[in-house]
Design an enzyme around this catalytic site. Structure first.
Site, PDB file in Angstrom:
ATOM      1  N   TYR A 142      -7.227  10.187  39.612  1.00 21.42           N
ATOM      2  CA  TYR A 142      -6.872  11.514  39.105  1.00 21.42           C
ATOM      3  C   TYR A 142      -7.099  12.599  40.148  1.00 21.42           C
ATOM      4  CZ  TYR A 142      -6.157  10.339  34.165  1.00 21.42           C
ATOM      5  OH  TYR A 142      -5.668   9.865  32.980  1.00 21.42           O
ATOM      6  N   LYS A 193     -11.502  -3.838  38.836  1.00 22.10           N
ATOM      7  CA  LYS A 193     -10.448  -4.744  39.305  1.00 22.10           C
ATOM      8  C   LYS A 193     -10.898  -5.201  40.693  1.00 22.10           C
ATOM      9  CE  LYS A 193      -6.380  -6.703  38.949  1.00 22.10           C
ATOM     10  NZ  LYS A 193      -6.081  -7.772  37.968  1.00 22.10           N
ATOM     11  N   ASP A 225      -7.724  -6.087  33.342  1.00 21.90           N
ATOM     12  CA  ASP A 225      -6.646  -6.742  32.585  1.00 21.90           C
ATOM     13  C   ASP A 225      -7.232  -7.632  31.490  1.00 21.90           C
ATOM     14  OD1 ASP A 225      -7.670  -8.320  34.636  1.00 21.90           O
ATOM     15  OD2 ASP A 225      -5.747  -9.238  35.172  1.00 21.90           O
ATOM     16  N   ASP A 249      -9.053   5.889  30.729  1.00 18.13           N
ATOM     17  CA  ASP A 249      -7.993   6.593  30.001  1.00 18.13           C
ATOM     18  C   ASP A 249      -7.203   5.587  29.177  1.00 18.13           C
ATOM     19  OD1 ASP A 249      -6.159   8.696  29.314  1.00 18.13           O
ATOM     20  OD2 ASP A 249      -4.777   7.899  30.828  1.00 18.13           O
ATOM     21  N   ASP A 253      -7.483   4.620  24.755  1.00 11.84           N
ATOM     22  CA  ASP A 253      -6.366   4.672  23.800  1.00 11.84           C
ATOM     23  C   ASP A 253      -6.259   3.343  23.059  1.00 11.84           C
ATOM     24  OD1 ASP A 253      -5.635   7.231  24.716  1.00 11.84           O
ATOM     25  OD2 ASP A 253      -3.497   6.760  24.541  1.00 11.84           O
TER      26      ASP A 253
HETATM   27  C1  IPM Z   1      -7.122  12.006  27.926  1.00 15.33           C
HETATM   28  C2  IPM Z   1      -5.747  12.511  28.210  1.00 15.33           C
HETATM   29  C3  IPM Z   1      -5.773  13.273  29.521  1.00 15.33           C
HETATM   30  C4  IPM Z   1      -6.168  12.292  30.600  1.00 15.33           C
HETATM   31  C5  IPM Z   1      -4.447  13.981  29.874  1.00 15.33           C
HETATM   32  C6  IPM Z   1      -3.971  14.890  28.769  1.00 15.33           C
HETATM   33  C7  IPM Z   1      -4.559  14.728  31.173  1.00 15.33           C
HETATM   34  O1  IPM Z   1      -4.846  11.460  28.208  1.00 15.33           O
HETATM   35  O2  IPM Z   1      -8.053  12.846  27.845  1.00 15.33           O
HETATM   36  O3  IPM Z   1      -7.303  10.796  27.769  1.00 15.33           O
HETATM   37  O4  IPM Z   1      -5.312  11.581  31.138  1.00 15.33           O
HETATM   38  O5  IPM Z   1      -7.354  12.225  30.906  1.00 15.33           O
HETATM   39 MG    MG Z   2      -5.685   9.611  27.605  1.00 13.72          MG
END
Ligand code: IPM
Ligand code: MG
Length: 365
Positions: A142, A193, A225, A249, A253
């Site tokens: 990032y 990784k 993975d 990240d 999710d």
């Molecule tokens: C998160 C989001 C952010 C990230 C985006 C909105 C920049 O996906 O907080 O997980 O990638 O960190």
């Molecule tokens: Mg995210």
């Protein structure tokens, strides 16, 4: 009366709707516990671009630096997708993380029992899931340089991002990971990784070394993975997952879906202590701005309400208030109230604001 300064940054899309509900909860808790929450609201992301031309003004950054904690809704939306990266809504979030040095991102994924059937996965797989992703938040791909897209003399374009970590960056996030594990089931899975990426080979080496300071925590290592696979194969094997920015990240999710909906997942982004002893911190739901349902009052405010609950625990040392909120959420779910993202047959569909009201009501019971 004890008092804290909270900066609220509703942001874009459903951000204003969900933060409004979290504020209802904070106001209630403040009164019950006799703590004054001094709320300042400001624009961030697309909302700030519309007004000021930039996603984060100096003034708001300054407010952020001066506040005791920040509650953020969400940023971004299709309206701003064509803009240059340097002025996109997401920049505000990244700048806040970087400027406040919020390097430790805690993302707990816990399945609330009443939502057992809300997950797309089989009940016997997700039952009892209770894990935390500890994501490094200010390094890696990032922020690494060189970065960008350049045009080469032959007209071809070349895009670059750099995954970079130094020893101190890995050490400090590893310590957070181990300390979180100490307060839980004492199992830490460090995800990398290391079979391909040198940076993460260093990651593994440093985490192993830091681990020697925490002999009570059982440390294991897993390739990213494999971790993605194990999360949906047998998620109960995880207690704390420690990982770098991009992997975190993605995996968070995925972990969210174990709980039924990404609308359930809160997060805390923590930095180092300021001069007054308080840790810099920003709290936000893991989900995004969901522009498709903006303004419809159907978003799930629970992730933001639970983020406010994390604020009470980590910033204000109000663990019992935080537990009150978690119990209130559980009770409301037990009563069968559901926003559309977690709705299933036989339950009662409610709006975003009705969900917030119900949680406040449950707090008072
Ligand atoms: C998160 C989001 C952010 C990230 C985006 C909105 C920049 O996906 O907080 O997980 O990638 O960190
Ligand atoms: Mg995210």
């Amino acid at each position: 009366m004890k008092g804290y300064r909270i900066l609220v940054l509703p942001g874009d899309g459903i951000g204003p709707e969900i933060t409004r509900e979290a504020l209802k909860v904070l106001r209630f808790v403040g009164e019950r516990y006799g703590v004054g929450f001094h709320i300042t609201e400001a624009l961030v992301g697309g909302a700030s671009i519309e007004r000021h031309g930039v996603p984060l003004t100096e003034e708001v950054l300054d407010l952020a630096l001066k506040s005791d904690a920040i509650l953020l809704g969400a940023v971004g939306g299709p309206r701003w997708e064509g803009l240059d990266y340097s002025v996109r809504p997401e920049r505000a979030l990244l700048a806040l993380r970087k400027e406040l040095d919020l390097f430790a991102n805690l993302r707990p994924a816990k399945l609330y029992k009443p939502l057992l059937s809300a997950s797309t996965l089989k009940e016997e797989v997700v039952e009892g899931v209770d894990l935390v992703v500890v994501r490094e938040l200010t390094g890696g791909l990032y922020f690494g340089t060189p970065k960008g897209v350049e045009r080469l003399p032959d007209g071809m374009e070349r895009g670059v991002n750099t995954m970079v970590y130094t020893t101190p960056e890995i050490e400090r996030i590893a310590r957070v990971g181990f300390r979180v594990a100490q307060k839980r089931r004492k199992r830490l899975t460090s995800v990398d990784k290391a079979n391909v990426l040198e940076t993460t080979e260093l990651w593994r080496k440093v985490v192993t070394r830091v681990g020697e300071e925490y002999p009570d925590v059982e440390l294991s290592h897993m390739y990213v993975d494999n971790c993605a696979m194990q999360l949906i194969r047998e998620p109960r094997q995880f207690d704390v997952i420690l990982t770098e920015n991009t992997f975190g990240d993605i995996l968070s999710d995925e972990a969210a879906m174990l709980t039924g909906s990404i609308g359930m997942l809160p997060s805390a982004s923590l930095g180092s202590a300021k001069e007054d002893g308080m840790v810099r911190a920003m709290y936000e739901p893991v989900h995004g701005s969901a522009p498709d349902i903006e303004g419809k009052n159907i978003a799930n405010p629970i992730a933001t309400i639970l983020s406010a609950s994390m604020m009470l625990r980590y910033s204000f040392d109000m663990a019992s208030a935080s537990e009150d909120i978690e119990r209130a959420v559980e009770r409301v779910l037990e009563k069968g109230l559901r926003t559309p993202d977690i709705y299933s047959e036989g339950t009662t569909k409610v709006t975003c604001s009705e969900m917030g009201d119900a949680i406040v009501e449950a707090l008072g019971e």
